[in-house]
Structure formats: C-alpha cells, structure tokens
Design an enzyme around this catalytic site. Structure first.
Site, mmCIF file in Angstrom:
data_model
loop_
_atom_site.group_PDB
_atom_site.id
_atom_site.type_symbol
_atom_site.label_atom_id
_atom_site.label_comp_id
_atom_site.label_asym_id
_atom_site.label_seq_id
_atom_site.Cartn_x
_atom_site.Cartn_y
_atom_site.Cartn_z
ATOM 1 N N GLU A 106 1.044 34.108 121.991
ATOM 2 C CA GLU A 106 2.080 33.695 121.040
ATOM 3 C C GLU A 106 2.838 32.453 121.527
ATOM 4 O O GLU A 106 4.066 32.473 121.648
ATOM 5 C CB GLU A 106 3.078 34.848 120.833
ATOM 6 C CG GLU A 106 2.451 36.127 120.315
ATOM 7 C CD GLU A 106 3.457 37.288 120.255
ATOM 8 O OE1 GLU A 106 4.547 37.189 120.842
ATOM 9 O OE2 GLU A 106 3.132 38.283 119.610
ATOM 10 N N GLY A 111 4.825 29.018 121.484
ATOM 11 C CA GLY A 111 5.595 28.244 120.499
ATOM 12 C C GLY A 111 5.951 26.899 121.097
ATOM 13 O O GLY A 111 5.358 25.859 120.789
ATOM 14 N N ARG A 121 20.447 23.335 121.348
ATOM 15 C CA ARG A 121 20.022 23.777 122.681
ATOM 16 C C ARG A 121 20.963 23.342 123.815
ATOM 17 O O ARG A 121 21.279 24.151 124.677
ATOM 18 C CB ARG A 121 18.581 23.316 122.966
ATOM 19 C CG ARG A 121 17.565 23.896 121.985
ATOM 20 C CD ARG A 121 16.140 23.604 122.380
ATOM 21 N NE ARG A 121 15.771 24.311 123.570
ATOM 22 C CZ ARG A 121 15.733 23.785 124.777
ATOM 23 N NH1 ARG A 121 15.979 22.499 124.964
ATOM 24 N NH2 ARG A 121 15.429 24.522 125.817
ATOM 25 N N TYR A 154 22.233 26.617 125.578
ATOM 26 C CA TYR A 154 21.567 26.979 126.842
ATOM 27 C C TYR A 154 21.804 25.961 127.950
ATOM 28 O O TYR A 154 21.052 25.945 128.919
ATOM 29 C CB TYR A 154 20.042 27.021 126.669
ATOM 30 C CG TYR A 154 19.456 27.723 125.489
ATOM 31 C CD1 TYR A 154 19.703 29.073 125.258
ATOM 32 C CD2 TYR A 154 18.575 27.061 124.634
ATOM 33 C CE1 TYR A 154 19.106 29.720 124.194
ATOM 34 C CE2 TYR A 154 17.970 27.714 123.574
ATOM 35 C CZ TYR A 154 18.257 29.035 123.361
ATOM 36 O OH TYR A 154 17.653 29.670 122.321
ATOM 37 N N CYS A 172 33.539 19.325 115.246
ATOM 38 C CA CYS A 172 34.836 19.642 115.865
ATOM 39 C C CYS A 172 34.711 20.785 116.875
ATOM 40 O O CYS A 172 35.249 21.880 116.667
ATOM 41 C CB CYS A 172 35.840 19.995 114.780
ATOM 42 S SG CYS A 172 35.941 18.703 113.559
HETATM 43 C C1 LIG Z 1 7.917 37.826 120.778
HETATM 44 C C2 LIG Z 1 7.883 36.378 121.032
HETATM 45 N N1 LIG Z 1 6.686 35.764 121.101
HETATM 46 C C3 LIG Z 1 6.598 34.433 121.316
HETATM 47 C C4 LIG Z 1 7.724 33.650 121.491
HETATM 48 C C5 LIG Z 1 7.549 32.179 121.705
HETATM 49 O O1 LIG Z 1 7.975 31.783 122.946
HETATM 50 P P1 LIG Z 1 7.691 30.292 123.467
HETATM 51 O O2 LIG Z 1 8.192 29.366 122.428
HETATM 52 O O3 LIG Z 1 8.461 30.204 124.724
HETATM 53 O O4 LIG Z 1 6.231 30.178 123.693
HETATM 54 C C6 LIG Z 1 8.987 34.253 121.451
HETATM 55 C C7 LIG Z 1 10.191 33.441 121.652
HETATM 56 O O5 LIG Z 1 11.299 33.862 121.617
HETATM 57 C C8 LIG Z 1 9.075 35.657 121.210
HETATM 58 O O6 LIG Z 1 10.236 36.271 121.144
#
Ligand SMILES: Cc1ncc(COP(=O)(O)O)c(C=O)c1O
Length: 413
Positions: free
Chosen positions: A274, A276, A313, A317, A342
């Site tokens: 997964e 991102g 961000r 963070y 503001c």
């Molecule tokens: C369940 C799950 N999968 C994948 C991601 C994607 O993470 P990244 O963008 O660090 O690859 C997240 C990010 O919060 C997540 O919560």
C-alpha cells in the site's frame, strides 16, 4: 527521474517552465510530474516482482482522479479509507477486485457500498467492525472478505503522528487479540477470512522495521493459513520513506524488497502493498508567489500566497520541504516563509536559509505531492489551489482552482 530541474536558470517541471505554468494557471498551484509517478510505481513493481504483488496505491496520499487514473493505467490496485475514496477510484476506472478498504471507523453505508462493488477485502481493525461487516453482508446476501489489521508493535522510527504499528496506536489488534478475533470472525455467518494486514507507519527510511514486523507475523500467518482455507493474502501496508532534504536518502525499493522477499516467498501468500508517499511525494511541488517581504528587524518573513490550508505538513508534523526559487539565485536570506493565515503555525519553512526573493517572485515547496493537496482545506475561507499534471512538454489542468462561490456552496442563509 528528476522531475524538477533548472534549465538555463529557470525551474522546469519535466519539459515545461514553472513560470509559464504559474502565469497560465495562477498560484498557489500544485504541479505533478506524470513520468515521476510512473517511474516510482515501476520501481516498486520491479523490485518486488518475484512475489507478483498487488500494489495498491494509497489514495489518501493524493486522491486526484487523474493521478489515480495514471496508476490504473500502470496496473495498480488501490488502498482506500472511505466511501469517498472508493467513489474516486471507481470513477477513475479502477477494478473493484484490486481495492482494499482500511480505516478504524467504517460506517454501515461505506461497508455496504464496498460490498456492492465487490472490493477485494476489508482490512478490519476490530471485532465490532467484523460483526458489522457480517451484518451488512448478510443484509445484501453476500460474504464480506476480511483481513484483520495486526499491530506488530515495532518502532518505525518516524514522527509519532505517522507511526501506526506500536501498541499505543489506535490501529489494529495485538498478536494475542488478533488470534481471538479470527476465531470470533470465523464464527460469523457472512464473513470470509481472506488474510492478514499490517501497516507500521509512514516515511520510514530503513528496511529494518519492515523486516522486524514481517518476522513478528510470519508464524502467525502460517497458523492462519493452515487453519482457514480461504486465508490467502498478506497485506504489508505502505510506509516507504522519501527524501525531503538533499542529504536524506529515500528508502530504495530494492533494499526494501531484499529485506522482505525471502520471508514473503516462504509464506507463499498473495502479497499486497500500500505505498502512497513513495509514489507521489516527490512527483509534486507547490508553486507560490511572494506577496510581501517583511523585515521585522528581529526576523525576515517572506509572505507567499500559499498557506497551511494548502500544505499543512510543516505545521502538523514539523515537516521539512525544500524551498526553491523559480528563477535560480545563489543569494540567500535567513527567515521564515509564511502564508497569510491568522495562525503563528502558518509557515512553510521556519528559521531557514531561503532564496533571497522579492515581491512578485515565484518560489516552490518541493516534495509536496503526497499529503499536500489531499490534506488541504478551506480554512480562512481560502479557495483550494489548482492542480496541473505535466507529461513531457504537455501540461494538463487536473483540478480547477476553487472560487469564492465554491466555498459557500452548500451553505444556506
Ligand atoms: C493503512 C495504510 N496503508 C498505507 C498508507 C500509506 O502510507 P505511505 O504514504 O507512507 O506509503 C497509510 C498511511 O497512512 C495507511 O494508513
């Protein structure tokens, strides 16, 4: 590929001048490189090719449907966390059997929508959620496929807000509890045990925490595989880190793969990923125009037309984004790059060496492709930015700038 480079002293996005884009589409403006997106997806796919993974792009990182469509064309699957994201990926042409649905708070409406569309499986965060998925599936006369999210309690050594795999985090279940949860779920009438899920956090720069987490779930997966004939999938989440600073080293997909492939091969399960940020993070920049340069004697403030509502961000963070001038200059000043909102937290860079720019100049925040636009808001009633995708020398608008009318749409007097 290096998507953003200087050509004769001017910043380019692939083959298009950022100056021209700002003139054509206005600022603040998100600019994405289509070829960088493709490259990053392909790098992960090729590093992990030995286990033929399903690479589910994590839509929350950047959910623009043109970005999603680019990845549909690459053969990606999708990791979604809401009915809205499901709607987006289907709109972009994704196949339902390549979609996994995560998140701790899925509503009945969202679960039924996903069941009707026949997504691959839900990554399930709790026993009550499994019960709800079963009820919804019963109502529709189908089975709900689930993979419990196990929390392997490893420290991903990242910012605490993006660490998700420690026992104090709200996500998933611990090992002992996960075993009980599978037993409970197996007794539910409309549940099919599909696999196991984990995701330990985001912006992880070394392969070790991933290896450690996989080691922790390995035997458990073997037990579940032996126990449930439908247990076929292992979803190891996302989290690969990127370089936000010039001296930072992104986690190379090949290094990540080397740490995981032997165990993944041994397990013989269908692997789901997964990612991102690692796909879209360095594919995007935020372009903004300097409105004022304010010298308070104590400090220099470069006030631009982008703000924390566009890129939260840094405020959220303490994240670092490199700031570059669109017209190259060697001259620098020390100070803050701030927006018009503001809030004292409204900065894109704080106490940093910044390009010595003047009113009307353009600057960009690098590495803004992930968790940039997708986390943007209308705070201070600011219309959200426009988005443009560049492919070689062609630029295509992929989201219009919002208007003041857009902001009040849906409200009533
Ligand atoms: C369940 C799950 N999968 C994948 C991601 C994607 O993470 P990244 O963008 O660090 O690859 C997240 C990010 O919060 C997540 O919560």
């Amino acid at each position: 590929m290096q998507a953003f480079t200087y050509q004769s002293g001017k910043l380019f996005a692939e083959g298009v001048s950022v100056d021209d884009l700002a003139l054509r589409y206005g600022t603040p403006l998100y600019v994405y490189s289509k070829n960088h997106l493709r490259d990053r997806y392909r790098a992960i796919a090729s590093a992990m090719a030995d286990v033929k993974p399903m690479i589910c792009y994590s839509v929350k990182a950047n959910s623009n449907i043109a970005i999603i469509k680019t990845l549909v064309q690459e053969g990606a699957g999708f990791d979604i966390v809401s009915g809205g994201e499901l709607f987006r990926v289907l709109r972009a042409g994704a196949e339902a059997n390549r979609i996994v649905f995560a998140g701790v708070g899925k509503t009945r409406e969202e679960i039924e929508y996903a069941l009707k569309e026949q997504i691959a499986f839900f990554t399930c965060e709790s026993e009550p959620e499994a019960a709800r998925i079963s009820e919804c599936a019963k109502h529709l006369g189908v089975k709900g496929r689930i993979a419990f999210r196990m929390n392997p309690d490893v420290d991903p050594k990242t910012h605490k807000y993006i660490s998700t795999g420690k026992k104090e985090n709200k996500f998933g279940l611990d090992l002992a509890r996960t075993l009980q949860a599978y037993e409970l779920a197996a007794g539910l009438p409309n549940i099919e045990i599909a696999g196991l899920h984990m995701h330990i956090g985001s912006q992880i720069l070394s392969a070790e925490p991933f290896g450690e987490a996989l080691e922790k779930v390995k035997d458990f997966c073997k037990t579940l595989k032996a126990k449930y004939p439908t247990f076929r999938h292992l979803d190891i989440g996302g989290g690969l880190g990127i370089n936000y600073k010039p001296d930072q080293k992104a986690l190379d997909p090949k290094v990540y793969a080397a740490a995981l492939l032997p165990t993944l091969k041994e397990l013989g399960l269908q692997v789901w990923l997964e990612p991102g940020r690692s796909i879209v993070g360095n594919a995007g920049i935020l372009v903004c125009r300097v409105q004022y340069v304010k010298d308070s004697h104590f400090k220099k403030f470069i006030v631009v037309d982008a703000a924390m509502n566009d890129l939260i961000r840094p405020a959220l963070y303490q994240a670092h984004h490199e700031i570059l001038p669109v017209t190259a200059t060697d001259k620098t000043v020390t100070g803050d790059l701030v927006g018009p909102i503001c809030e004292s937290g409204d900065f894109l860079a704080q106490d940093r060496e910044l390009p010595d720019v003047k009113q009307g100049d353009l600057v960009v925040a690098l590495s803004a492709g992930a968790y940039g636009f997708s986390m943007s808001s209308n705070y201070n009633s600011r219309p959200r930015a426009a988005e443009v995708m560049v492919d070689g020398t062609r630029a295509t608008p992929i989201r219009q700038r919002e208007t003041w009318e857009d902001i009040v749409r849906g409200e009533s007097l």
